[in-house]
Motif scaffolding. Sequence first.
Motif, PDB file in Angstrom:
ATOM      1  N   PRO A  32       0.805  -1.215   0.000  1.00 30.19           N
ATOM      2  CA  PRO A  32       0.000   0.000   0.000  1.00 30.19           C
ATOM      3  C   PRO A  32       0.844   1.275   0.000  1.00 30.19           C
ATOM      4  CG  PRO A  32       0.116  -0.886   2.224  1.00 30.19           C
ATOM      5  CD  PRO A  32       0.893  -1.836   1.347  1.00 30.19           C
ATOM      6  N   GLY A  33       2.134   1.163   0.326  1.00 27.47           N
ATOM      7  CA  GLY A  33       3.008   2.334   0.391  1.00 27.47           C
ATOM      8  C   GLY A  33       2.624   3.279   1.515  1.00 27.47           C
ATOM      9  N   ASN A  34       3.272   4.447   1.540  1.00 28.64           N
ATOM     10  CA  ASN A  34       2.864   5.509   2.473  1.00 28.64           C
ATOM     11  C   ASN A  34       3.016   6.849   1.757  1.00 28.64           C
ATOM     12  OD1 ASN A  34       5.441   6.982   3.275  1.00 28.64           O
ATOM     13  ND2 ASN A  34       6.033   4.916   3.880  1.00 28.64           N
ATOM     14  N   ASP A  35       2.317   7.864   2.264  1.00 31.97           N
ATOM     15  CA  ASP A  35       2.226   9.153   1.568  1.00 31.97           C
ATOM     16  C   ASP A  35       3.577   9.786   1.276  1.00 31.97           C
ATOM     17  OD1 ASP A  35      -0.528   8.996   1.574  1.00 31.97           O
ATOM     18  OD2 ASP A  35      -0.763  10.137   3.432  1.00 31.97           O
ATOM     19  N   GLY A  36       4.567   9.491   2.108  1.00 29.56           N
ATOM     20  CA  GLY A  36       5.882  10.100   1.930  1.00 29.56           C
ATOM     21  C   GLY A  36       6.655   9.577   0.735  1.00 29.56           C
ATOM     22  N   MET A  37       6.186   8.476   0.134  1.00 32.30           N
ATOM     23  CA  MET A  37       6.886   7.883  -1.014  1.00 32.30           C
ATOM     24  C   MET A  37       6.546   8.575  -2.339  1.00 32.30           C
ATOM     25  SD  MET A  37       6.453   3.817  -0.389  1.00 32.30           S
ATOM     26  CE  MET A  37       7.012   2.971   1.080  1.00 32.30           C
ATOM     27  N   VAL A  38       5.424   9.272  -2.371  1.00 32.76           N
ATOM     28  CA  VAL A  38       4.906   9.769  -3.650  1.00 32.76           C
ATOM     29  C   VAL A  38       5.866  10.779  -4.278  1.00 32.76           C
ATOM     30  CG1 VAL A  38       3.022  11.003  -4.781  1.00 32.76           C
ATOM     31  CG2 VAL A  38       2.524   9.372  -2.967  1.00 32.76           C
ATOM     32  N   GLN A  39       6.232  10.515  -5.507  1.00 34.03           N
ATOM     33  CA  GLN A  39       7.020  11.439  -6.327  1.00 34.03           C
ATOM     34  C   GLN A  39       6.801  11.041  -7.780  1.00 34.03           C
ATOM     35  OE1 GLN A  39      11.027   9.789  -4.854  1.00 34.03           O
ATOM     36  NE2 GLN A  39      11.487  10.195  -6.989  1.00 34.03           N
ATOM     37  N   LYS A  40       7.374  11.790  -8.700  1.00 30.46           N
ATOM     38  CA  LYS A  40       7.229  11.454 -10.117  1.00 30.46           C
ATOM     39  C   LYS A  40       7.791  10.052 -10.359  1.00 30.46           C
ATOM     40  CE  LYS A  40       8.063  13.474 -14.696  1.00 30.46           C
ATOM     41  NZ  LYS A  40       8.515  12.297 -15.418  1.00 30.46           N
ATOM     42  N   GLY A  41       6.964   9.168 -10.905  1.00 35.50           N
ATOM     43  CA  GLY A  41       7.411   7.808 -11.190  1.00 35.50           C
ATOM     44  C   GLY A  41       7.012   6.791 -10.144  1.00 35.50           C
ATOM     45  N   ILE A  42       6.536   7.275  -8.966  1.00 37.74           N
ATOM     46  CA  ILE A  42       6.075   6.352  -7.915  1.00 37.74           C
ATOM     47  C   ILE A  42       4.616   6.659  -7.594  1.00 37.74           C
ATOM     48  CG2 ILE A  42       6.366   5.547  -5.534  1.00 37.74           C
ATOM     49  CD1 ILE A  42       9.312   6.229  -5.707  1.00 37.74           C
ATOM     50  N   ALA A  43       3.753   5.652  -7.778  1.00 40.67           N
ATOM     51  CA  ALA A  43       2.326   5.815  -7.485  1.00 40.67           C
ATOM     52  C   ALA A  43       1.900   4.769  -6.467  1.00 40.67           C
ATOM     53  CB  ALA A  43       1.510   5.670  -8.764  1.00 40.67           C
ATOM     54  N   LEU A  44       1.004   5.152  -5.577  1.00 45.00           N
ATOM     55  CA  LEU A  44       0.524   4.246  -4.531  1.00 45.00           C
ATOM     56  C   LEU A  44      -0.845   3.676  -4.890  1.00 45.00           C
ATOM     57  CD1 LEU A  44       1.280   6.357  -1.306  1.00 45.00           C
ATOM     58  CD2 LEU A  44       2.858   4.983  -2.675  1.00 45.00           C
ATOM     59  N   GLN A  45      -1.113   2.492  -4.395  1.00 46.93           N
ATOM     60  CA  GLN A  45      -2.443   1.892  -4.494  1.00 46.93           C
ATOM     61  C   GLN A  45      -2.770   1.308  -3.131  1.00 46.93           C
ATOM     62  OE1 GLN A  45      -4.401   2.176  -7.063  1.00 46.93           O
ATOM     63  NE2 GLN A  45      -6.097   0.861  -6.442  1.00 46.93           N
ATOM     64  N   ASP A  46      -3.876   1.749  -2.548  1.00 50.34           N
ATOM     65  CA  ASP A  46      -4.208   1.361  -1.182  1.00 50.34           C
ATOM     66  C   ASP A  46      -4.826  -0.037  -1.136  1.00 50.34           C
ATOM     67  OD1 ASP A  46      -4.516   1.411   1.514  1.00 50.34           O
ATOM     68  OD2 ASP A  46      -6.287   2.700   1.519  1.00 50.34           O
ATOM     69  N   ILE A  47      -3.956  -1.038  -1.207  1.00 44.41           N
ATOM     70  CA  ILE A  47      -4.383  -2.436  -1.096  1.00 44.41           C
ATOM     71  C   ILE A  47      -3.585  -3.050   0.059  1.00 44.41           C
ATOM     72  CG2 ILE A  47      -4.503  -4.694  -2.237  1.00 44.41           C
ATOM     73  CD1 ILE A  47      -4.354  -3.214  -4.924  1.00 44.41           C
ATOM     74  N   PRO A  48      -4.247  -3.718   1.006  1.00 50.84           N
ATOM     75  CA  PRO A  48      -3.504  -4.356   2.096  1.00 50.84           C
ATOM     76  C   PRO A  48      -2.554  -5.437   1.569  1.00 50.84           C
ATOM     77  CG  PRO A  48      -5.878  -4.325   2.542  1.00 50.84           C
ATOM     78  CD  PRO A  48      -5.704  -3.920   1.120  1.00 50.84           C
ATOM     79  N   GLU A  49      -1.421  -5.591   2.256  1.00 47.68           N
ATOM     80  CA  GLU A  49      -0.444  -6.627   1.871  1.00 47.68           C
ATOM     81  C   GLU A  49      -1.040  -8.026   1.941  1.00 47.68           C
ATOM     82  OE1 GLU A  49       2.696  -6.100   4.679  1.00 47.68           O
ATOM     83  OE2 GLU A  49       3.160  -4.069   3.993  1.00 47.68           O
ATOM     84  N   THR A  50      -2.090  -8.173   2.735  1.00 49.09           N
ATOM     85  CA  THR A  50      -2.711  -9.495   2.941  1.00 49.09           C
ATOM     86  C   THR A  50      -3.715  -9.865   1.854  1.00 49.09           C
ATOM     87  OG1 THR A  50      -4.285  -8.345   4.361  1.00 49.09           O
ATOM     88  CG2 THR A  50      -2.460  -9.466   5.451  1.00 49.09           C
ATOM     89  N   ASP A  51      -4.125  -8.888   1.036  1.00 43.84           N
ATOM     90  CA  ASP A  51      -5.154  -9.141   0.017  1.00 43.84           C
ATOM     91  C   ASP A  51      -4.501  -9.568  -1.296  1.00 43.84           C
ATOM     92  OD1 ASP A  51      -7.343  -9.217  -1.658  1.00 43.84           O
ATOM     93  OD2 ASP A  51      -8.229  -7.358  -0.903  1.00 43.84           O
ATOM     94  N   HIS A  52      -4.104 -10.835  -1.369  1.00 42.04           N
ATOM     95  CA  HIS A  52      -3.377 -11.343  -2.530  1.00 42.04           C
ATOM     96  C   HIS A  52      -4.188 -11.194  -3.809  1.00 42.04           C
ATOM     97  CE1 HIS A  52      -0.591 -14.111   0.068  1.00 42.04           C
ATOM     98  NE2 HIS A  52      -0.791 -12.937   0.605  1.00 42.04           N
ATOM     99  N   GLU A  53      -5.479 -11.459  -3.717  1.00 43.97           N
ATOM    100  CA  GLU A  53      -6.334 -11.401  -4.908  1.00 43.97           C
ATOM    101  C   GLU A  53      -6.352  -9.995  -5.502  1.00 43.97           C
ATOM    102  OE1 GLU A  53     -10.985 -12.245  -5.742  1.00 43.97           O
ATOM    103  OE2 GLU A  53     -10.000 -13.736  -4.457  1.00 43.97           O
ATOM    104  N   ALA A  54      -6.512  -8.987  -4.632  1.00 45.72           N
ATOM    105  CA  ALA A  54      -6.556  -7.596  -5.107  1.00 45.72           C
ATOM    106  C   ALA A  54      -5.200  -7.156  -5.659  1.00 45.72           C
ATOM    107  CB  ALA A  54      -6.992  -6.667  -3.974  1.00 45.72           C
ATOM    108  N   ILE A  55      -4.116  -7.616  -5.028  1.00 41.31           N
ATOM    109  CA  ILE A  55      -2.771  -7.280  -5.525  1.00 41.31           C
ATOM    110  C   ILE A  55      -2.557  -7.877  -6.911  1.00 41.31           C
ATOM    111  CG2 ILE A  55      -0.287  -7.688  -5.156  1.00 41.31           C
ATOM    112  CD1 ILE A  55      -0.858  -7.511  -2.111  1.00 41.31           C
TER     113      ILE A  55
END
Length: 420
Positions: A32-55
């Motif tokens: 899911p990342g965290n807000d501090g990672m966002v920059q040009k070339g890095i995009a976040l998607q709020d999916i839990p690490e446990t949700d294999h199907e959604a990933i």
Amino acid sequence: MKILVVGSGGREHAISRKLLESPKTEQVYVVPGNDGMVQKGIALQDIPETDHEAIIQFATEKAVDFAIVGPEVPLLNGLVDDLEAAGIPAFGPTKQAALIEGSKDFAKQFMKKYQIPTADSETFTDYEAAKAYLDEKKAPIVIKADGLAAGKGVTVAMTMEEATLALKEMMLEAKFGEASEKVVIEEFLAGEEFSLMAFVNGTEVYPMEVAQDHKRAYDGDKGPNTGGMGAYSPVPHLAKEVVDEAIEKILIPASSGLVSEGRSFRGILYAGLIHTEAGPKVIEFNARFGDPETQVVLPRLESDLVEIIWSLLHDQKPEVHFKQGGIELGVVLASAGYPDHYEKGAKLTGLEHISSDVNIYHAGTKLDSDGDFVSNGGRVLLIGLQAESMVAARQKIYQEMKKLENPAFFYRIDIGLKAE
């Protein structure tokens, strides 16, 4: 290439940044990342690490070229197995191979079988039997929860009172839940600790530069164990012969042993080591990049990380080269009270004053409704920088850390002091 990184900590921030340095990288997605990672070339998607199907669905929709699984929990939950089964190349060990981190008891039995040097130990599921063994062996001694405990399931007890309390908390009070239903008690080893990570593909091992982590919460290596309060790389006072011996007697036998066990390992094998009078011995194995070691080792990698991983995924030999000379130092800013109880939501002040030539790796942060960064975890962020010497690195980094001083946070002021 489009690359998916799974995880939300400082380690994944460092991995994502390194991937972006490659001319082969078009886009890095982090779940899911965290807000501090966002920059040009890095995009976040709020999916839990446990949700294999959604990933898997997200990776398929974005047509990612490969995925990297950062943390230990999704590895042990079989995310790599599930991604591969869905036709998505994934860099990281299978569930079977990741057990080298998932069970301290398994790791101990494995090391015994393949004659990999480590501390003598016994494993217990019965408190009375464990207590009798402890009373026989005496302190100093090490008490470890068998399963995953986010780097906090180890007590290095210098007194019997400390050892008895740790054993009681783990086995009778379920301090770490299921992870401490089984406990490993092992001899205390004296010596210099260091971390040695390697890119591994089956029996092929490509070592990285060594690092030294600072696990205890407070200055002078006092207080409880944490996930790591800072690190540096390389370790100038550790002889090359010691590292070479660790590669020959630990990393290579471990990777070969896993193949022999039908648990062939592809990913990052991390050896937490201690240099004793009898040579290097294993404290623990991890099945992924260390945190915070990644934040000080990857910036020194001169080879293309994307090319390295692509080569390993295609059973080819990668080029792995590190910067020669100088030092990379990283210091963690943590929430007051960590690793025990701490509050979230404290505003981070002074970030805008941090020098532009310094790396900020976000771990436990998020943006509030005003667009300001607030704390969202125990380890909040890591400040990292390169310098020609440890003296210069420490002087500069603590000038930067002072800009972040706030009663809601704390940091150690002795990171790297041993290497000055």
